[in-house]
Design a protein around this motif. Structure first.
Motif, PDB file in Angstrom:
ATOM      1  N   MET A  32       0.876  -1.173   0.000  1.00  0.00           N
ATOM      2  CA  MET A  32       0.000   0.000   0.000  1.00  0.00           C
ATOM      3  C   MET A  32       0.913   1.223   0.000  1.00  0.00           C
ATOM      4  SD  MET A  32      -3.197   1.037   0.165  1.00  0.00           S
ATOM      5  CE  MET A  32      -4.359   0.210   1.247  1.00  0.00           C
TER       6      MET A  32
ATOM      7  N   PHE B 184       1.102   5.255   0.436  1.00  0.00           N
ATOM      8  CA  PHE B 184       0.386   6.423   0.959  1.00  0.00           C
ATOM      9  C   PHE B 184       1.104   7.706   0.546  1.00  0.00           C
ATOM     10  CE2 PHE B 184      -2.734   4.422   3.548  1.00  0.00           C
ATOM     11  CZ  PHE B 184      -2.160   3.292   4.092  1.00  0.00           C
TER      12      PHE B 184
ATOM     13  N   PHE C 189      -2.687  12.373   5.334  1.00  0.00           N
ATOM     14  CA  PHE C 189      -2.496  11.204   4.481  1.00  0.00           C
ATOM     15  C   PHE C 189      -3.685  10.978   3.553  1.00  0.00           C
ATOM     16  CE2 PHE C 189       1.326   9.094   6.000  1.00  0.00           C
ATOM     17  CZ  PHE C 189       1.568   9.777   7.179  1.00  0.00           C
ATOM     18  N   GLY C 190      -3.376  10.489   2.377  1.00  0.00           N
ATOM     19  CA  GLY C 190      -4.413  10.020   1.475  1.00  0.00           C
ATOM     20  C   GLY C 190      -4.837   8.612   1.847  1.00  0.00           C
ATOM     21  N   PRO C 191      -5.843   8.083   1.133  1.00  0.00           N
ATOM     22  CA  PRO C 191      -6.383   6.761   1.454  1.00  0.00           C
ATOM     23  C   PRO C 191      -5.496   5.611   0.999  1.00  0.00           C
ATOM     24  CG  PRO C 191      -7.519   7.686  -0.419  1.00  0.00           C
ATOM     25  CD  PRO C 191      -6.600   8.747   0.067  1.00  0.00           C
ATOM     26  N   GLY C 192      -4.502   5.909   0.174  1.00  0.00           N
ATOM     27  CA  GLY C 192      -3.582   4.863  -0.257  1.00  0.00           C
ATOM     28  C   GLY C 192      -3.936   4.260  -1.603  1.00  0.00           C
TER      29      GLY C 192
ATOM     30  N   TYR D  74      -2.059   7.275  15.073  1.00  0.00           N
ATOM     31  CA  TYR D  74      -2.917   7.156  13.902  1.00  0.00           C
ATOM     32  C   TYR D  74      -3.691   5.837  13.992  1.00  0.00           C
ATOM     33  CZ  TYR D  74      -0.913  11.054  11.268  1.00  0.00           C
ATOM     34  OH  TYR D  74      -0.543  12.306  10.848  1.00  0.00           O
TER      35      TYR D  74
ATOM     36  N   GLN E 202      -5.904   2.993  11.595  1.00  0.00           N
ATOM     37  CA  GLN E 202      -6.157   2.508  10.243  1.00  0.00           C
ATOM     38  C   GLN E 202      -7.214   1.413  10.318  1.00  0.00           C
ATOM     39  OE1 GLN E 202      -2.920   0.399   8.306  1.00  0.00           O
ATOM     40  NE2 GLN E 202      -3.560   1.127   6.298  1.00  0.00           N
TER      41      GLN E 202
ATOM     42  N   ASN F 258      -8.762  -1.743   5.172  1.00  0.00           N
ATOM     43  CA  ASN F 258      -8.850  -1.222   3.806  1.00  0.00           C
ATOM     44  C   ASN F 258      -9.087   0.283   3.750  1.00  0.00           C
ATOM     45  OD1 ASN F 258      -8.566  -3.856   2.606  1.00  0.00           O
ATOM     46  ND2 ASN F 258     -10.668  -4.241   3.253  1.00  0.00           N
ATOM     47  N   LYS F 259      -8.681   0.963   4.775  1.00  0.00           N
ATOM     48  CA  LYS F 259      -8.820   2.424   4.806  1.00  0.00           C
ATOM     49  C   LYS F 259      -7.458   3.075   4.972  1.00  0.00           C
ATOM     50  CE  LYS F 259     -13.394   2.491   4.912  1.00  0.00           C
ATOM     51  NZ  LYS F 259     -14.200   3.053   3.818  1.00  0.00           N
ATOM     52  N   GLY F 260      -7.442   4.401   4.854  1.00  0.00           N
ATOM     53  CA  GLY F 260      -6.208   5.146   5.033  1.00  0.00           C
ATOM     54  C   GLY F 260      -5.903   5.404   6.492  1.00  0.00           C
ATOM     55  N   LEU F 261      -4.970   6.285   6.720  1.00  0.00           N
ATOM     56  CA  LEU F 261      -4.495   6.613   8.063  1.00  0.00           C
ATOM     57  C   LEU F 261      -5.216   7.858   8.569  1.00  0.00           C
ATOM     58  CD1 LEU F 261      -0.762   6.108   7.192  1.00  0.00           C
ATOM     59  CD2 LEU F 261      -2.074   4.658   8.730  1.00  0.00           C
TER      60      LEU F 261
ATOM     61  N   LEU G 173      -5.594  10.572  11.757  1.00  0.00           N
ATOM     62  CA  LEU G 173      -4.951  11.088  12.953  1.00  0.00           C
ATOM     63  C   LEU G 173      -5.919  11.015  14.128  1.00  0.00           C
ATOM     64  CD1 LEU G 173      -2.505  12.566  14.235  1.00  0.00           C
ATOM     65  CD2 LEU G 173      -3.674  14.709  13.656  1.00  0.00           C
TER      66      LEU G 173
END
Lengths: 118, 115
Positions: free
Chosen positions: A89, A91, A109-112, B36, B38, B41-44, B46
């Motif tokens: 992944m 990012f 951060f973006g979703p990747g 952070y 997660q 299947n999602k992003g990071l 804060l």
């Protein structure tokens, strides 16, 4: 609320092919980053970018990798000839100017993009 | 060198019970620390950040973290776990680099919430 976007969300490619991962950072941000997370492992820093040049890169970021800001909005990561171990992944992140007198900058951060190399 | 160590790779709690995710840091100066989250299947996202001053930091979704310099710790807590808290949590330290900062991530703690 402004956010970092990344396309595609999932990219499948054959070993040896070139891939370009795209990111649109938050519009007034000046610092841009790429990080990588191999499945089941921690997130690792790849590269930081400011003023149209690389600020720092990790040892992962070898000659197969390059970054570019081709226009005023996009920030791209190119892998010239993908290997199986590039599956991860990826990012993108961006941050604004450093906090005055601070010792950090908050990165968004973006979703990747999940890259699968077959 | 700056680093963070997350002491537990997996934590399981029952819904409604407290959550404690442990993080220790190593830094030669006063660090900036983050947590952070997660989701699958999602992003990071804060959760919270420690910059300086107040050692107890409040974040989103009822999470808190306390910066303890004497113990070099920055543990994440929540009084009562919800099913929706099940996710991977990363402790992060911000490290100066050429003209900016980069993030150094811990190895992550996977939180499981049991009904």
């Amino acid at each position: 609320e402004p956010e970092v976007t990344q396309t595609p969300s999932h990219q499948v490619t054959q070993m040896g092919q070139e891939v370009i991962l795209r990111c649109v950072p938050i519009s007034n941000h000046l610092y841009f980053y790429w990080y990588r997370q191999i499945l089941g492992q921690k997130v690792e820093f790849l590269v930081s970018f400011y003023n149209n040049e690389i600020s720092e890169k990790s040892e992962i970021f070898d000659d197969q990798f390059s970054v570019e800001r081709p226009d005023g909005s996009n920030f791209t990561l190119k892998i010239r000839s993908t290997k199986l171990e590039d599956s991860a992944m990826y990012f993108c992140a961006s941050s604004s100017v450093l906090v005055a007198g601070g010792s950090y900058n908050e990165q968004f951060f973006g979703p990747g993009t999940r890259l699968t190399v077959l | 060198a700056q680093s963070v160590t997350q002491l537990d790779s997996h934590v399981s709690v029952s819904e409604g019970t407290p959550v404690l995710l442990r993080c220790n840091y190593s830094s030669s100066y006063s660090p900036s620390l983050f947590w952070y989250v997660q989701h699958p299947n999602k992003g990071l996202q804060l959760l919270l950040k420690y910059i300086s001053a107040a050692t107890l930091v409040k974040g989103i979704n009822g999470f808190e973290a306390e910066f303890k310099k004497s113990e070099t710790s920055f543990h994440l807590t929540k009084p009562s776990a919800h099913m929706s808290d099940a996710a991977e949590y990363f402790c992060v330290v911000s490290v100066p680099t050429s003209g900016t900062y980069k993030y150094i991530f811990g190895t992550g703690t996977r939180l499981k919430v049991l009904a």
